[in-house]
Design an enzyme around this catalytic site. Structure first.
Site, short mmCIF file in Angstrom:
data_model
loop_
_atom_site.label_atom_id
_atom_site.label_comp_id
_atom_site.label_asym_id
_atom_site.label_seq_id
_atom_site.Cartn_x
_atom_site.Cartn_y
_atom_site.Cartn_z
N HIS A 246 17.98 78.45 73.10
CA HIS A 246 17.60 78.28 71.84
C HIS A 246 17.54 76.87 71.38
O HIS A 246 18.14 76.34 70.18
CB HIS A 246 18.84 78.88 71.14
CG HIS A 246 19.03 80.37 71.30
ND1 HIS A 246 20.29 80.97 70.83
CD2 HIS A 246 18.31 81.07 71.54
CE1 HIS A 246 20.15 82.24 71.25
NE2 HIS A 246 18.88 82.28 71.64
N GLU A 276 8.64 85.33 75.32
CA GLU A 276 9.31 84.23 76.02
C GLU A 276 8.59 84.15 77.40
O GLU A 276 8.85 85.07 78.08
CB GLU A 276 10.86 84.16 75.94
CG GLU A 276 11.56 84.28 74.64
CD GLU A 276 12.98 84.42 74.75
OE1 GLU A 276 13.65 83.91 75.93
OE2 GLU A 276 13.53 84.70 73.53
N GLU A 372 15.33 89.90 79.87
CA GLU A 372 14.93 88.47 79.60
C GLU A 372 15.92 87.71 80.47
O GLU A 372 16.96 87.10 80.05
CB GLU A 372 14.85 88.17 78.17
CG GLU A 372 16.35 88.60 77.39
CD GLU A 372 16.26 88.15 75.80
OE1 GLU A 372 16.36 86.84 75.87
OE2 GLU A 372 16.48 89.15 75.18
#
Length: 418
Positions: A246, A276, A372
């Protein structure tokens, strides 16, 4: 336009509440039937807990049941739901926009007295003939001071948490929701392609991020021309800045040999999707390639494990074993995936549907989850940087699983020679 008449001559005489039906109701993200389905589910929660009404105050709660996504700026907002009504409580600073863009009724409160928000809550129940003995609230996103003020406003009423039950309702997506999410994944891919095309030595992280954001915003406006355009963003990171998932874009300039992290987040009417990917500007060194391939191995296996009947914690446990085999488990930075829906970097979370060791939720049709995996190798060590891949999967009613992310991953797709 319908508005309450006002002939006051000083602030103390100004009205506390307003009806601002300014313009006409706009096309919402979902059909009326979809909002009635959601409200029916909430009313089942109310009945199970013997509640007279529910006062929703979170971004995600209000958005899910009314389609209105507020901007707080220090003011309170709510959706009051009774057995046969739903009413947004909004600030006068927003005028008629909340009514135009929401399902149900609306009460506007003014700034002329400090407690007008709580007065509006009382009015919403009064208009619908509800005497509050037991009220549902969202304790997962309700500040202590606001909760106490609600308790004081409805003196003697019991406040009962409904946040976890409402979260479980949101975890199962309808066909209309899944359609929005699929568009979001498609738009994320568009942002990714724009970013990939822009990558070169000397360009800054924030310039790349702006290029990806602009591409997605234009496509969102084209796809959803009847809804507001807001909150879409990109985290594009390079070198040491890839260590956290982040980390915001900086003014760092890309250099040949950099590890890169592409993170696109198109927001379509409050619905979050993500793309991503790990990339390299030029050929990665041997250790970087080993770490990258190990993370890709986990990612591919994780995609296979997501299916109806799988248990979140079991998926995490099996993927941990792969990382253990590569000596990388201590480098893992977070869980392996999570639910999608009404979610953003500043609101919402369906915490009961995360692929972590402490979550025993069973995957079922209608759920939408990510895979992820991410590992971080610290600066100064061989292969330094953060490695992550991210796909979104829809679990279908027929037991099938659809990967709605189409952007390629791994060294065969994302080594940039520019």
């Amino acid at each position: 336009m319908t508005t309450t008449a006002n002939s006051a001559t000083n602030v103390s005489e100004l009205e506390r509440l307003k009806t601002l039906h300014n313009g006409t109701k706009q096309q919402l993200t979902f059909s009326d039937a979809e909002f009635e389905r959601r409200l029916s589910g909430l009313r089942q929660i109310m009945a199970a807990n013997d509640l007279d009404a529910v006062i929703l105050t979170s971004y995600h709660g209000i958005k899910y049941y009314s389609d209105f996504l507020y901007t707080t700026f220090g003011r309170n907002y709510a959706l009051v739901v009774t057995a046969d009504s739903s009413t947004t409580i909004t600030a006068n600073i927003d005028a008629g926009m909340p009514w135009r863009t929401s399902y149900g009724d609306n009460i506007v409160y003014t700034d002329w007295k400090r407690d007008n928000f709580y007065y509006a809550l009382q009015e919403a129940l009064k208009r619908n003939g509800v005497k509050a003995a037991r009220l549902g609230v969202e304790d997962d996103a309700l500040p202590t001071m606001t909760r106490q003020a609600i308790a004081d406003t409805f003196d003697g009423a019991a406040l009962v948490d409904v946040s976890q039950a409402a979260m479980r309702q949101r975890m199962i997506k309808s066909a209309e929701e899944i359609e929005v999410i699929k568009h979001g994944a498609r738009i994320g891919d568009i942002g990714g392609e724009a970013i990939k095309a822009a990558i070169r030595e000397g360009i800054t992280e924030y310039e790349v991020a702006l290029i990806g954001t602009e591409a997605m915003v234009h496509e969102i406006a084209k796809t959803f021309p009847h809804r507001e355009v807001r909150d879409t963003w990109v985290w594009f990171q390079s070198g040491i800045n890839t260590d956290g998932a982040h980390n915001w874009a900086t003014t760092r300039k890309l250099q040949r040999g950099d590890i890169l992290s592409l993170n696109c987040f198109p927001m379509t009417s409050g619905y979050y999707t993500a793309l991503e990917r790990t990339l390299f500007l030029g050929e990665p060194d041997e250790r970087s390639l080993q770490v990258w391939n190990a993370n890709v191995e986990v990612h591919k296996r994780g995609l296979e494990l997501i299916k109806p009947g799988a248990v979140c914690k079991d998926i995490a446990a099996e993927l941990n074993e792969i990382f253990i085999g590569h000596g990388l488990l201590p480098n893992r930075t977070f869980g392996y995936g999570h639910s999608f829906g009404v979610l953003s970097h500043y609101y919402g979370r369906e915490a009961g549907l995360e692929l972590r060791e402490d979550i025993d939720t069973v995957l079922e049709p209608g759920m939408v989850v990510s895979m992820e995996p991410m590992v971080t190798v610290l600066d100064g060590e061989p292969g330094a940087g953060g490695y992550r891949e991210h796909d979104i999967l829809v679990i279908g009613e027929d037991g099938g699983v659809e990967n709605i992310t189409k952007f390629g991953f791994g060294p065969e797709n994302n080594i940039i020679d520019a």
